[in-house]
Write a protein that holds these residues in place. Structure first.
Motif, PDB file in Angstrom:
ATOM      1  N   ASP A 299       4.198  77.431  21.613  1.00  0.00           N
ATOM      2  CA  ASP A 299       3.855  76.977  20.246  1.00  0.00           C
ATOM      3  C   ASP A 299       4.879  76.479  19.468  1.00  0.00           C
ATOM      4  O   ASP A 299       4.704  75.055  18.921  1.00  0.00           O
ATOM      5  CB  ASP A 299       2.761  77.716  19.462  1.00  0.00           C
ATOM      6  N   ASN A 303       5.310  72.330  19.140  1.00  0.00           N
ATOM      7  CA  ASN A 303       5.090  71.934  17.630  1.00  0.00           C
ATOM      8  C   ASN A 303       6.002  71.179  17.335  1.00  0.00           C
ATOM      9  O   ASN A 303       6.296  70.098  16.607  1.00  0.00           O
ATOM     10  CB  ASN A 303       4.579  72.978  16.632  1.00  0.00           C
ATOM     11  N   THR A 307       6.981  66.550  16.748  1.00  0.00           N
ATOM     12  CA  THR A 307       7.441  65.775  15.562  1.00  0.00           C
ATOM     13  C   THR A 307       8.526  64.772  15.854  1.00  0.00           C
ATOM     14  O   THR A 307       9.077  63.978  14.786  1.00  0.00           O
ATOM     15  CB  THR A 307       8.232  66.818  14.677  1.00  0.00           C
TER      16      THR A 307
END
Length: 455
Positions: A299, A303, A307
């Motif tokens: 994760d 994550n 971006t």
């Protein structure tokens, strides 16, 4: 003269029985579980106060066995095998986790080192490929450790099933021996060998479980688990059944006299209880913690990549895939080519390394492991420390239990085992007694002959 001969004949008979008993002891010096025998004699009274007596008779052949010492040995054996059955799995797990080839901590260091090396030239395809390669190596370390724990759990389940079969065989044989002993003693027969066999089987049974043993007036014994469930009562034997649940765990039930009921394994004791302890105190918690680490790592990395943008200006794609419950593919790397790693914070800026730096900063960020917030490296160090500590403490307990078992065995042997020195002395004593009684008979015969010659 006849009274003298009668006394001497009784002495010869007692000496013969003593020699036979001594010979039996010497013959069985290497027989496991053998309890030595000892003849018990008493003098025979004369027919009047002016009579010296009627000689001697053997009243019994006593089997030298101490129930207290046996109980001590069985309890010590139970304790020793409890720790012994756990240690093999703890040692294997500690060895694997501490090895460089399987260490997740080393894999994390190599993964972040690859990110650091690419930070100066984030557009380098070769360095991007190195990041993907190290990500695969890290995933393989997770998968290898997870697969090994699963293999240990499978081996443990097979061992538990095999132990249940061994226990069932022992309880069946103990019930049969109970029956034989009851039948033999009802006709005043010799049960020494049968009792030796039964004690030996009880000692074997004590390796697997904590048991309570009590003797009944008819010569049989009753055996129950520490929590009271019966295993053997007279000629009736209990049988264990191991079954697997939908979640992959094992349940144990005891069938006795037509009734079946579940058993709790957490207070079973012995090797059987040791398996439960290492499964639920070490292996399963370690597997759960490993899954937590893998999921949170995936994760965090995914994550962060979400971006950014790759070399083609496309939005970031996840690098890792977490597969909960998988034995061999807990953590995997998605099929990305080097250009698809989203290391830039702006589309079209191939030299931008801001997302790459964010990935590097993940090394110092914390995850939640149990009730603690720790970094990824610290999390693995904690897990390794827990296993090492559990293994070290269990080994210390095993060493202590082994020493106690040795002492209990020595104390039991001090009462029941055969001593050649003692038997040699007994043999010479009985031999001398036999020869002396023969001399008495010879003297009585000579006196009788002299008396006849006087007429």
């Amino acid at each position: 003269m006849s009274n003298i001969s009668q006394i001497a004949y009784s002495g010869i008979n007692a000496a013969q029985i003593g020699l036979t008993t001594t010979g039996q002891n010497i013959a069985n010096i290497n027989t496991p579980g053998y309890s030595r025998l000892n003849t018990v004699t008493e003098s025979l009274s004369g027919i009047s106060s002016l009579n010296a007596g009627g000689g001697v008779k053997v009243t019994s052949i006593r089997r030298l066995s101490s129930e207290f010492q046996n109980q001590q040995l069985w309890r010590a054996t139970t304790e020793q095998h409890y720790y012994n059955s756990s240690q093999q799995y703890l040692t294997a797990l500690e060895t694997l986790m501490s090895g460089d080839g399987a260490s997740i901590s080393s894999g994390l260091d190599q993964f972040f080192a690859a990110l650091s090396e690419a930070s100066a030239t984030p557009g380098s395809i070769a360095l991007r490929q190195q990041i993907i390669s190290e990500a695969k190596n890290l995933a393989q370390r997770f998968n290898g450790l997870n697969s090994n724990i699963d293999a240990q759990l499978n081996a443990l389940h097979e061992q538990r099933t095999a132990m249940a079969t061994e226990i069932n065989g022992l309880t069946t044989n103990l019930a049969l021996l109970n029956k034989k002993i009851i039948e033999t003693e009802s006709i005043n027969g010799d049960t020494s060998a049968l009792r030796d066999q039964r004690e030996s089987l009880v000692n074997q049974l004590s390796q697997y479980a904590s048991i309570r043993v009590g003797e009944i007036a008819d010569g049989s014994i009753s055996i129950s688990l520490a929590n009271g469930q019966p295993l053997v009562a007279g000629s009736t034997a209990g049988q264990l059944k191991v079954s697997e649940t939908m979640s992959g765990e094992q349940e144990v039930a005891l069938s006795f006299a037509g009734t079946s009921f579940p058993l709790k394994q957490d207070n079973f004791g012995g090797a059987f209880g040791g398996l439960y302890s290492v499964e639920y105190d070490n292996l399963r918690p370690m597997k759960a913690s490993l899954e937590e680490m893998a999921e949170q790592l995936a994760d965090m990395v995914n994550n962060t990549l979400a971006t950014g943008f790759d070399l083609n200006g496309a939005a970031g794609q996840p690098l890792f895939a977490f597969n909960s419950g998988s034995s061999t593919d807990l953590l995997s790397v998605n099929n990305l080519n080097p250009a698809e790693l989203a290391l830039s914070s702006a589309a079209g800026e191939t030299g931008n390394n801001e997302v790459l730096l964010d990935l590097l900063n993940l090394k110092g960020q914390t995850i939640t492991l149990g009730a603690s917030s720790v970094t990824l490296n610290d999390a693995y160090a904690i897990l390794l420390g827990q296993v090492a500590s559990a293994s070290r403490q269990n080994q210390a307990d095993l060493d202590t239990a082994t020493a106690v078992t040795g002492q209990a065995q020595s104390q039991r042997d001090g009462v029941s085992a055969v001593s050649l020195d003692e038997e040699y002395v007994n043999m010479m004593t009985y031999q001398q007694a036999y020869q002396a009684n023969m001399k008495v008979i010879s003297t009585a015969n000579q006196l009788f002959d002299n008396m006849l010659a006087a007429f």
